[in-house]
Every structure is written in C-alpha cells, then in structure tokens.
Design a protein around this motif. Structure first.
Motif, mmCIF file in Angstrom:
data_model
loop_
_atom_site.group_PDB
_atom_site.id
_atom_site.type_symbol
_atom_site.label_atom_id
_atom_site.label_comp_id
_atom_site.label_asym_id
_atom_site.label_seq_id
_atom_site.Cartn_x
_atom_site.Cartn_y
_atom_site.Cartn_z
ATOM 1 N N THR A 19 0.801 -1.236 0.000
ATOM 2 C CA THR A 19 0.000 0.000 0.000
ATOM 3 C C THR A 19 0.833 1.285 0.000
ATOM 4 O OG1 THR A 19 -0.155 -0.033 2.435
ATOM 5 C CG2 THR A 19 -1.943 -1.113 1.179
ATOM 6 N N ILE A 20 2.087 1.212 0.437
ATOM 7 C CA ILE A 20 2.844 2.442 0.659
ATOM 8 C C ILE A 20 3.118 3.216 -0.634
ATOM 9 C CG2 ILE A 20 5.086 1.285 0.560
ATOM 10 C CD1 ILE A 20 4.039 4.313 2.748
ATOM 11 N N LYS A 21 3.250 2.534 -1.769
ATOM 12 C CA LYS A 21 3.530 3.248 -3.016
ATOM 13 C C LYS A 21 2.375 4.163 -3.392
ATOM 14 C CE LYS A 21 5.171 2.668 -7.747
ATOM 15 N NZ LYS A 21 5.733 1.735 -8.756
ATOM 16 N N ASN A 22 1.141 3.663 -3.321
ATOM 17 C CA ASN A 22 -0.024 4.504 -3.620
ATOM 18 C C ASN A 22 -0.136 5.651 -2.635
ATOM 19 O OD1 ASN A 22 -0.804 2.965 -5.826
ATOM 20 N ND2 ASN A 22 -2.236 1.706 -4.662
ATOM 21 N N CYS A 23 0.199 5.373 -1.380
ATOM 22 C CA CYS A 23 0.158 6.421 -0.361
ATOM 23 C C CYS A 23 1.141 7.541 -0.700
ATOM 24 C CB CYS A 23 0.483 5.812 1.008
ATOM 25 S SG CYS A 23 0.567 7.007 2.358
ATOM 26 N N ILE A 24 2.394 7.183 -0.988
ATOM 27 C CA ILE A 24 3.417 8.182 -1.310
ATOM 28 C C ILE A 24 3.041 8.964 -2.561
ATOM 29 C CG2 ILE A 24 5.809 8.497 -2.058
ATOM 30 C CD1 ILE A 24 6.563 6.113 -0.279
ATOM 31 N N GLU A 25 2.587 8.265 -3.597
ATOM 32 C CA GLU A 25 2.200 8.942 -4.850
ATOM 33 C C GLU A 25 1.112 9.982 -4.607
ATOM 34 O OE1 GLU A 25 3.182 8.883 -7.997
ATOM 35 O OE2 GLU A 25 4.725 7.322 -7.892
ATOM 36 N N SER A 26 0.195 9.694 -3.683
ATOM 37 C CA SER A 26 -0.908 10.618 -3.427
ATOM 38 C C SER A 26 -0.464 11.844 -2.636
ATOM 39 C CB SER A 26 -2.029 9.901 -2.677
ATOM 40 O OG SER A 26 -1.757 9.744 -1.299
ATOM 41 N N LEU A 27 0.766 11.811 -2.088
ATOM 42 C CA LEU A 27 1.261 12.907 -1.256
ATOM 43 C C LEU A 27 2.304 13.768 -1.960
ATOM 44 C CD1 LEU A 27 1.658 10.935 2.094
ATOM 45 C CD2 LEU A 27 -0.170 12.545 1.505
ATOM 46 N N LYS A 28 2.440 13.605 -3.268
ATOM 47 C CA LYS A 28 3.505 14.325 -3.968
ATOM 48 C C LYS A 28 3.237 15.824 -4.094
ATOM 49 C CE LYS A 28 1.710 12.790 -8.470
ATOM 50 N NZ LYS A 28 1.984 11.923 -9.638
ATOM 51 N N PHE A 29 2.069 16.269 -3.646
ATOM 52 C CA PHE A 29 1.790 17.712 -3.618
ATOM 53 C C PHE A 29 2.350 18.370 -2.354
ATOM 54 C CE2 PHE A 29 -1.567 15.834 -1.188
ATOM 55 C CZ PHE A 29 -1.967 16.792 -0.247
ATOM 56 N N ALA A 30 2.813 17.552 -1.385
ATOM 57 C CA ALA A 30 3.387 18.082 -0.148
ATOM 58 C C ALA A 30 4.792 18.621 -0.409
ATOM 59 C CB ALA A 30 3.431 16.985 0.916
ATOM 60 N N ASP A 31 5.296 19.426 0.510
ATOM 61 C CA ASP A 31 6.660 19.942 0.395
ATOM 62 C C ASP A 31 7.675 18.947 0.924
ATOM 63 O OD1 ASP A 31 6.313 22.854 -0.544
ATOM 64 O OD2 ASP A 31 4.873 22.689 1.084
ATOM 65 N N GLU A 32 7.266 18.158 1.897
ATOM 66 C CA GLU A 32 8.121 17.087 2.396
ATOM 67 C C GLU A 32 7.243 15.934 2.864
ATOM 68 O OE1 GLU A 32 10.477 18.113 5.825
ATOM 69 O OE2 GLU A 32 8.721 18.634 7.047
ATOM 70 N N ILE A 33 7.769 14.723 2.735
ATOM 71 C CA ILE A 33 7.091 13.520 3.198
ATOM 72 C C ILE A 33 8.013 12.857 4.206
ATOM 73 C CG2 ILE A 33 6.113 11.284 2.572
ATOM 74 C CD1 ILE A 33 5.746 12.382 -0.283
ATOM 75 N N LEU A 34 7.520 12.650 5.426
ATOM 76 C CA LEU A 34 8.304 12.013 6.470
ATOM 77 C C LEU A 34 7.657 10.670 6.799
ATOM 78 C CD1 LEU A 34 8.281 15.294 7.045
ATOM 79 C CD2 LEU A 34 9.696 14.604 8.964
ATOM 80 N N ILE A 35 8.450 9.626 6.765
ATOM 81 C CA ILE A 35 7.938 8.280 7.016
ATOM 82 C C ILE A 35 8.702 7.659 8.180
ATOM 83 C CG2 ILE A 35 7.593 5.973 6.069
ATOM 84 C CD1 ILE A 35 7.378 7.213 3.316
ATOM 85 N N LEU A 36 7.948 7.167 9.161
ATOM 86 C CA LEU A 36 8.543 6.478 10.303
ATOM 87 C C LEU A 36 8.120 5.013 10.258
ATOM 88 C CD1 LEU A 36 10.122 6.432 12.933
ATOM 89 C CD2 LEU A 36 8.044 7.166 14.131
ATOM 90 N N ASP A 37 9.083 4.142 10.132
ATOM 91 C CA ASP A 37 8.823 2.713 9.954
ATOM 92 C C ASP A 37 9.160 1.930 11.219
ATOM 93 O OD1 ASP A 37 8.285 0.335 8.269
ATOM 94 O OD2 ASP A 37 10.413 -0.052 8.648
ATOM 95 N N ASP A 38 8.286 0.998 11.558
ATOM 96 C CA ASP A 38 8.480 0.137 12.724
ATOM 97 C C ASP A 38 9.243 -1.126 12.311
ATOM 98 O OD1 ASP A 38 8.287 -1.202 15.156
ATOM 99 O OD2 ASP A 38 6.202 -1.845 14.808
ATOM 100 N N PHE A 39 10.408 -0.928 11.699
ATOM 101 C CA PHE A 39 11.295 -2.012 11.286
ATOM 102 C C PHE A 39 10.530 -3.123 10.553
ATOM 103 C CE2 PHE A 39 13.669 0.130 14.610
ATOM 104 C CZ PHE A 39 14.925 0.241 14.024
ATOM 105 N N SER A 40 9.960 -2.738 9.428
ATOM 106 C CA SER A 40 9.215 -3.693 8.599
ATOM 107 C C SER A 40 10.105 -4.855 8.183
ATOM 108 C CB SER A 40 8.685 -2.993 7.345
ATOM 109 O OG SER A 40 7.701 -2.040 7.686
ATOM 110 N N THR A 41 9.480 -6.023 8.034
ATOM 111 C CA THR A 41 10.219 -7.219 7.618
ATOM 112 C C THR A 41 9.934 -7.588 6.166
ATOM 113 O OG1 THR A 41 8.450 -8.613 8.521
ATOM 114 C CG2 THR A 41 10.330 -8.142 9.956
ATOM 115 N N ASP A 42 9.092 -6.817 5.494
ATOM 116 C CA ASP A 42 8.826 -7.052 4.071
ATOM 117 C C ASP A 42 9.628 -6.044 3.248
ATOM 118 O OD1 ASP A 42 7.478 -4.688 4.473
ATOM 119 O OD2 ASP A 42 5.509 -5.431 3.853
ATOM 120 N N LYS A 43 9.126 -5.653 2.079
ATOM 121 C CA LYS A 43 9.872 -4.754 1.202
ATOM 122 C C LYS A 43 9.480 -3.278 1.350
ATOM 123 C CE LYS A 43 10.722 -8.285 -2.329
ATOM 124 N NZ LYS A 43 10.551 -8.662 -3.762
#
Length: 276
Positions: A19-43
């Motif tokens: 899901t994260i790719k669609n999420c990021i693509e939808s936020l490209k109008f922002a000036d900055e995108i900050l992502i905090l990850d809980d040590f994901s074990t997938d890709k």
C-alpha cells in the motif's frame, strides 16, 4: 533562514509494501514527506527508498521534481502516540497532514487541502478529515466506519495522546476546528487472515492499555458488550445494507471487542495470582 515549507505529510509504516507506493504517490503535492517505519520485515523500506533517492528506473521522477522524503525507523513498543510525536517533531512545514500507509489522498481532497493552506483569512487551525473505507474490495456506506472522522490536518504542533486509538490533542481553548468535505480513501487491501492478525495485535495493545489504566469490567460485560457492538453496527447503523462485507466487518469488530475484554480479564487474573 526563512522556512518556505508549507505542508509536511507524515506517515507511519509497518509491513506496508502493498500500500505504501499509492500512499506516497498521493502525497507528492506536499513539500516534504516524512515516514517512520516500525522495522518492517517485508519490502516496505525498499519501496520507500526508491522515492527517497529517486534512483529507480521504475519511477518517472528526477531529483528536484518530487517532494523531499525523509525516512526514519523506530520500534513501536506498543505506543502509537510516541511514534506520531517523534515524526511530528521532525517536520518543518507550517501545516501537518497525518496519513496512514494504507490511505491515499485523492485529487478532490488534495485540491481542498491546498485551497485551505492558500486562503488568507482561514479561521481554522485544524480540520477533521472523513474517511471512506473499503473492505474486501467493497466501498462501505454503512456500519461502524460510515461516519468516521479524525483530526489529521492542522498547523498546531500539539502532541498526540493515547498509546492505541490515539488522538491529536489540538482541541484547546481558542482553537477553531473545521471539517473538510472530501474523505481520505482507506483501502487496506487485507485478506481475512490479515485482518484477524491485525485484530489480535490491536486487542493486545488495547487490553494492556486498559490494564495500565486500572480498568476492570464485570464478567457479564465480556459477553454483552461485543454482542451489543455487533447489533449496533449491523442493524442500528445499517451495516446489513453493505451485504456480506458489512456482515463480516460487523462480526470482526465485535470479535475485537470480545478479545480486548478476555485479554483484560486474563491480565487481572495474572495480577491476582502474583499477589498470592
């Protein structure tokens, strides 16, 4: 140095590769995108870093043509507010937009957010955002999720409170809070097995939080509250009109309620046994 950043988009992730790719693509109008990850074990991290460094041939962006993306990792440790507050402290925008990794901002909501930020006489410092939920691929119109709305867009750096089912604490004297017309799109893309695993995880956190707050419930409530929740969501809130998907969601949410209460009872039994 003048800060020209207008909007910081903030996202929490955990095993969100689907899901994260669609999420990021939808936020490209922002000036900055900050992502905090809980040590994901997938890709998840791999997908995010493609956008962070823009070194993937699969992306149609060059450096300088996509918002600045910052990636952090920190263990959740059962505290969602701590995660949100961590990433909020890192943000440099004048406005802050919290979006979950399985949500997207569509073009209508994007236009509405931009209009709010550009308005010279906007009296509001924070906004409720409605959410349009999809479950098993179906758009839900009734039941528990029909009228969901959350404060997710604000220009106040107030802290989040509550370890689970957390709330952005911007409701203070003198602060005017509005509501945007267009919803966040919430398409979890989960199988029933995924959903059951999520229910198990969140019911653990909720039970532990209630135990920490010294909350006790009568044994009868362990039975009657989940049953009441199902009847309320399925019949009174018309979840029945969402068909099979509406039934499944109503049942699963009542199961969550049951598990929270069973686990809370077990925690208190363990507490009493330790006192012997």
């Amino acid at each position: 140095m003048t800060n020209n950043m207008l909007l910081s988009a903030l996202v929490l992730t955990k095993n969100s590769e689907n899901t994260i790719k669609n999420c990021i693509e939808s936020l490209k109008f922002a000036d900055e995108i900050l992502i905090l990850d809980d040590f994901s074990t997938d890709k998840t991290e791999e997908v995010i870093k493609e956008y962070q460094f823009l070194d993937s041939y699969s992306l149609p962006y060059k450096k300088g043509t996509f918002p600045q993306l910052k990636f952090f990792q920190q263990k959740l440790n059962g505290d969602f507010s701590a995660q949100r507050n961590f990433i909020l402290r890192k943000a440099k925008g004048k406005w802050f937009l919290f979006i979950d990794s399985d949500e997207v901002v569509d073009k209508n909501l994007r236009k509405e957010i931009i209009k709010v930020m550009q308005a010279e006489n906007n009296p509001y410092e924070a906004f409720y955002l409605k959410r349009q939920d999809f479950f098993l691929g179906k758009k839900l119109k009734f039941g528990e999720t029909a009228n969901n709305k959350f404060i997710r867009f604000a220009k106040i750096k107030s802290p989040w409170v509550g370890k689970v089912h957390e709330i952005w604490n911007v409701q203070k004297p003198g602060v005017k809070i509005g509501e945007l017309k267009n919803p966040i799109i919430h398409n979890q893309n989960l199988t029933i097995t995924d959903f059951l695993n999520r229910i198990n995880f969140y019911s653990n956190l909720r039970a532990e939080w209630l135990y920490e707050q010294k909350v006790k419930e009568a044994t009868l409530k362990t039975f009657f509250n989940p049953v009441g929740k199902f009847l309320n969501n399925y019949f009174l809130k018309l979840g029945i009109l969402d068909g099979f998907e509406g039934f499944c969601l109503s049942f699963l949410m009542s199961l969550h309620s049951l598990l929270v209460r069973i686990k809370l009872q077990i925690l208190w039994l363990q507490h009493e046994n330790r006192q012997i």
